[in-house]
Write a protein that holds these residues in place. Structure first.
Motif, PDB file in Angstrom:
ATOM      1  N   ASP A  19      27.387  11.849  10.797  1.00 55.48           N
ATOM      2  CA  ASP A  19      29.087  11.688  10.939  1.00 55.48           C
ATOM      3  C   ASP A  19      29.182  10.141  11.249  1.00 55.48           C
ATOM      4  N   ASP A  20      28.438   9.800  12.394  1.00 55.37           N
ATOM      5  CA  ASP A  20      28.568   8.395  12.656  1.00 55.37           C
ATOM      6  C   ASP A  20      28.548   7.442  11.273  1.00 55.37           C
ATOM      7  N   ILE A  21      27.710   7.683  10.783  1.00 57.09           N
ATOM      8  CA  ILE A  21      27.153   6.733   9.705  1.00 57.09           C
ATOM      9  C   ILE A  21      28.246   6.962   8.652  1.00 57.09           C
ATOM     10  N   LYS A  22      29.002   8.079   8.524  1.00 55.71           N
ATOM     11  CA  LYS A  22      29.886   8.162   7.368  1.00 55.71           C
ATOM     12  C   LYS A  22      31.075   7.560   7.794  1.00 55.71           C
ATOM     13  N   VAL A  23      31.470   7.747   9.139  1.00 57.90           N
ATOM     14  CA  VAL A  23      32.801   7.086   9.368  1.00 57.90           C
ATOM     15  C   VAL A  23      32.739   5.576   9.202  1.00 57.90           C
ATOM     16  N   ALA A  24      31.582   5.051   9.702  1.00 63.67           N
ATOM     17  CA  ALA A  24      31.061   3.581   9.509  1.00 63.67           C
ATOM     18  C   ALA A  24      31.345   3.299   7.963  1.00 63.67           C
ATOM     19  N   TYR A  25      30.849   3.831   7.092  1.00 63.20           N
ATOM     20  CA  TYR A  25      30.741   3.583   5.850  1.00 63.20           C
ATOM     21  C   TYR A  25      32.040   3.483   5.221  1.00 63.20           C
ATOM     22  N   ARG A  26      32.856   4.734   5.634  1.00 63.88           N
ATOM     23  CA  ARG A  26      34.082   4.861   5.105  1.00 63.88           C
ATOM     24  C   ARG A  26      35.200   3.514   5.424  1.00 63.88           C
ATOM     25  N   ARG A  27      35.008   3.087   6.567  1.00 66.08           N
ATOM     26  CA  ARG A  27      35.691   2.121   7.177  1.00 66.08           C
ATOM     27  C   ARG A  27      35.354   0.586   6.425  1.00 66.08           C
ATOM     28  N   LEU A  28      34.157   0.545   6.255  1.00 67.00           N
ATOM     29  CA  LEU A  28      33.473  -0.870   5.598  1.00 67.00           C
ATOM     30  C   LEU A  28      33.945  -0.703   3.903  1.00 67.00           C
ATOM     31  N   ALA A  29      33.792   0.349   3.413  1.00 66.49           N
ATOM     32  CA  ALA A  29      34.054   0.547   2.064  1.00 66.49           C
ATOM     33  C   ALA A  29      35.758   0.267   1.937  1.00 66.49           C
ATOM     34  N   ARG A  30      36.581   0.682   2.656  1.00 61.85           N
ATOM     35  CA  ARG A  30      37.856   0.384   2.714  1.00 61.85           C
ATOM     36  C   ARG A  30      38.168  -0.940   2.830  1.00 61.85           C
ATOM     37  N   LYS A  31      37.438  -1.657   3.471  1.00 69.12           N
ATOM     38  CA  LYS A  31      37.574  -3.064   3.921  1.00 69.12           C
ATOM     39  C   LYS A  31      37.351  -4.125   2.744  1.00 69.12           C
ATOM     40  N   TYR A  32      36.030  -3.621   2.101  1.00 65.60           N
ATOM     41  CA  TYR A  32      35.537  -4.642   1.249  1.00 65.60           C
ATOM     42  C   TYR A  32      35.556  -4.379  -0.169  1.00 65.60           C
ATOM     43  N   HIS A  33      36.415  -3.218  -0.449  1.00 63.72           N
ATOM     44  CA  HIS A  33      36.691  -2.530  -1.819  1.00 63.72           C
ATOM     45  C   HIS A  33      37.228  -3.777  -2.604  1.00 63.72           C
ATOM     46  N   PRO A  34      36.540  -4.055  -3.791  1.00 63.70           N
ATOM     47  CA  PRO A  34      37.296  -5.070  -4.637  1.00 63.70           C
ATOM     48  C   PRO A  34      38.703  -5.137  -4.907  1.00 63.70           C
ATOM     49  N   ASP A  35      39.228  -3.784  -5.146  1.00 58.70           N
ATOM     50  CA  ASP A  35      40.608  -3.740  -5.743  1.00 58.70           C
ATOM     51  C   ASP A  35      41.646  -4.427  -4.431  1.00 58.70           C
ATOM     52  N   VAL A  36      41.182  -4.326  -3.205  1.00 58.34           N
ATOM     53  CA  VAL A  36      41.922  -4.687  -2.140  1.00 58.34           C
ATOM     54  C   VAL A  36      41.435  -6.044  -1.837  1.00 58.34           C
ATOM     55  N   ASN A  37      40.432  -6.733  -2.603  1.00 55.46           N
ATOM     56  CA  ASN A  37      39.891  -8.140  -2.346  1.00 55.46           C
ATOM     57  C   ASN A  37      39.727  -9.231  -3.580  1.00 55.46           C
ATOM     58  N   GLN A  38      40.944  -8.876  -4.155  1.00 53.56           N
ATOM     59  CA  GLN A  38      40.782  -9.458  -5.701  1.00 53.56           C
ATOM     60  C   GLN A  38      40.441 -10.991  -5.481  1.00 53.56           C
ATOM     61  N   ASN A  39      40.844 -11.649  -4.360  1.00 53.16           N
ATOM     62  CA  ASN A  39      40.751 -12.945  -4.213  1.00 53.16           C
ATOM     63  C   ASN A  39      39.637 -13.522  -3.656  1.00 53.16           C
ATOM     64  N   ASP A  40      38.666 -12.635  -3.182  1.00 50.75           N
ATOM     65  CA  ASP A  40      37.500 -12.917  -2.592  1.00 50.75           C
ATOM     66  C   ASP A  40      36.446 -12.787  -3.383  1.00 50.75           C
ATOM     67  N   PRO A  41      35.736 -13.603  -4.043  1.00 49.32           N
ATOM     68  CA  PRO A  41      34.638 -13.487  -5.002  1.00 49.32           C
ATOM     69  C   PRO A  41      33.290 -12.699  -4.498  1.00 49.32           C
ATOM     70  N   THR A  42      33.160 -12.623  -3.286  1.00 48.66           N
ATOM     71  CA  THR A  42      31.814 -11.916  -2.455  1.00 48.66           C
ATOM     72  C   THR A  42      32.200 -10.592  -2.364  1.00 48.66           C
ATOM     73  N   ALA A  43      33.524 -10.085  -2.119  1.00 51.64           N
ATOM     74  CA  ALA A  43      33.860  -8.955  -1.983  1.00 51.64           C
ATOM     75  C   ALA A  43      32.946  -7.675  -2.800  1.00 51.64           C
ATOM     76  N   THR A  44      32.721  -7.754  -3.901  1.00 55.23           N
ATOM     77  CA  THR A  44      31.905  -6.738  -4.767  1.00 55.23           C
ATOM     78  C   THR A  44      30.514  -6.880  -4.209  1.00 55.23           C
ATOM     79  N   ASP A  45      30.004  -8.043  -3.662  1.00 54.38           N
ATOM     80  CA  ASP A  45      28.508  -7.811  -3.143  1.00 54.38           C
ATOM     81  C   ASP A  45      28.298  -7.403  -1.887  1.00 54.38           C
ATOM     82  N   LYS A  46      29.723  -7.414  -1.078  1.00 55.23           N
ATOM     83  CA  LYS A  46      29.669  -6.755   0.234  1.00 55.23           C
ATOM     84  C   LYS A  46      29.885  -5.176   0.208  1.00 55.23           C
ATOM     85  N   PHE A  47      30.492  -4.831  -0.961  1.00 55.80           N
ATOM     86  CA  PHE A  47      30.822  -3.550  -1.274  1.00 55.80           C
ATOM     87  C   PHE A  47      29.719  -2.866  -1.787  1.00 55.80           C
ATOM     88  N   ARG A  48      28.863  -3.511  -2.590  1.00 55.65           N
ATOM     89  CA  ARG A  48      27.753  -3.084  -2.947  1.00 55.65           C
ATOM     90  C   ARG A  48      26.436  -2.981  -1.792  1.00 55.65           C
TER      91      ARG A  48
END
Length: 228
Positions: A19-48
């Motif tokens: 459950d802790d891992i899922k909470v951390a994953y959801r938070r980081l996935a929202r933060k680094y999702h390419p759709d909300v970081n279109q001006n950051d070319p490294t967002a896709t790599d972070k999300f992956r």
């Protein structure tokens, strides 16, 4: 990617629950999702990276759970077989037991509840100097490709490959860089050099189906130009 790096990427301790891992994953996935970081070319790599870390930890947790269930079932079956054998074998009737004196009721033991806290304020990617260096260098490679500075981009990505030999995102961009440079060589009529870099791209990331399709198409194009 090792499990220790997965825990570090998600910013959770090694004894974290699923459950802790899922909470951390959801938070980081929202933060680094390419759709909300279109001006950051490294967002896709972070999300992956976050996705790969979560998948590895989830799979590892499921394997541990399967082992635990199997172990419990084996123990239960063993106890059942032992009980069955005991019933089947004839035995003398047990002697009568003396009455057991009643004990005064004991107070219930206090149960200590451990509450885990997940710190959502720490950014594990930006706080890890190695990951930050890798992402900064990948951003530089992408900028160099946009500027069509292919020779410099090749030098940078080959240096990254020596430092991060098992990083999938480095392998990906190394193959992409070779392919981009080969396309420029084809346009310049340097077919022999183009063929060399196309084969390098093919051997660097053979599991990338989309890239391999384009590379093989360009190899056919080079062969046709040579024969023509």
């Amino acid at each position: 990617m090792h499990l220790s790096e997965c825990y570090r990427l998600l910013g959770v301790p090694r004894n974290a629950t699923l459950d802790d891992i899922k909470v951390a994953y959801r938070r980081l996935a929202r933060k680094y999702h390419p759709d909300v970081n279109q001006n950051d070319p490294t967002a896709t790599d972070k999300f992956r990276l976050v996705q790969e870390a979560y998948k590895m930890l989830k799979d590892s947790d499921e394997k541990d759970l399967s082992k635990e269930i199997f172990s419990k079932n084996a123990s239960t079956n063993s106890s059942t077989n032992a009980s069955t054998n005991a019933v089947r074998s004839p035995a003398a009737p047990p002697p009568p037991k003396a009455p057991t004196p009643k004990k005064p009721p004991q107070p219930h033991p206090k149960i200590k509840i451990e509450v885990k806290q997940v710190n959502n304020q720490i950014d594990p990617i930006n706080s890890d100097p190695e990951l930050r260096l890798k992402l900064d260098m990948l951003r530089r490679v992408q900028d160099l490709l946009k500027q069509k500075k292919y020779i410099v981009a090749i030098a940078v990505v080959e240096g990254m490959s020596e430092r991060f030999p098992n990083a999938p995102e480095v392998v990906h961009w190394k193959a992409v860089t070779y392919h981009r440079w080969s396309s420029e060589l084809i346009l310049a009529g340097k077919l022999r050099e183009a063929e060399i870099y196309l084969n390098k791209a093919l051997n660097t990331d053979p599991k990338n189906r989309e890239l391999i399709f384009e590379v093989k198409r360009d190899l056919e194009r080079v062969q046709n130009l040579k024969n023509g």
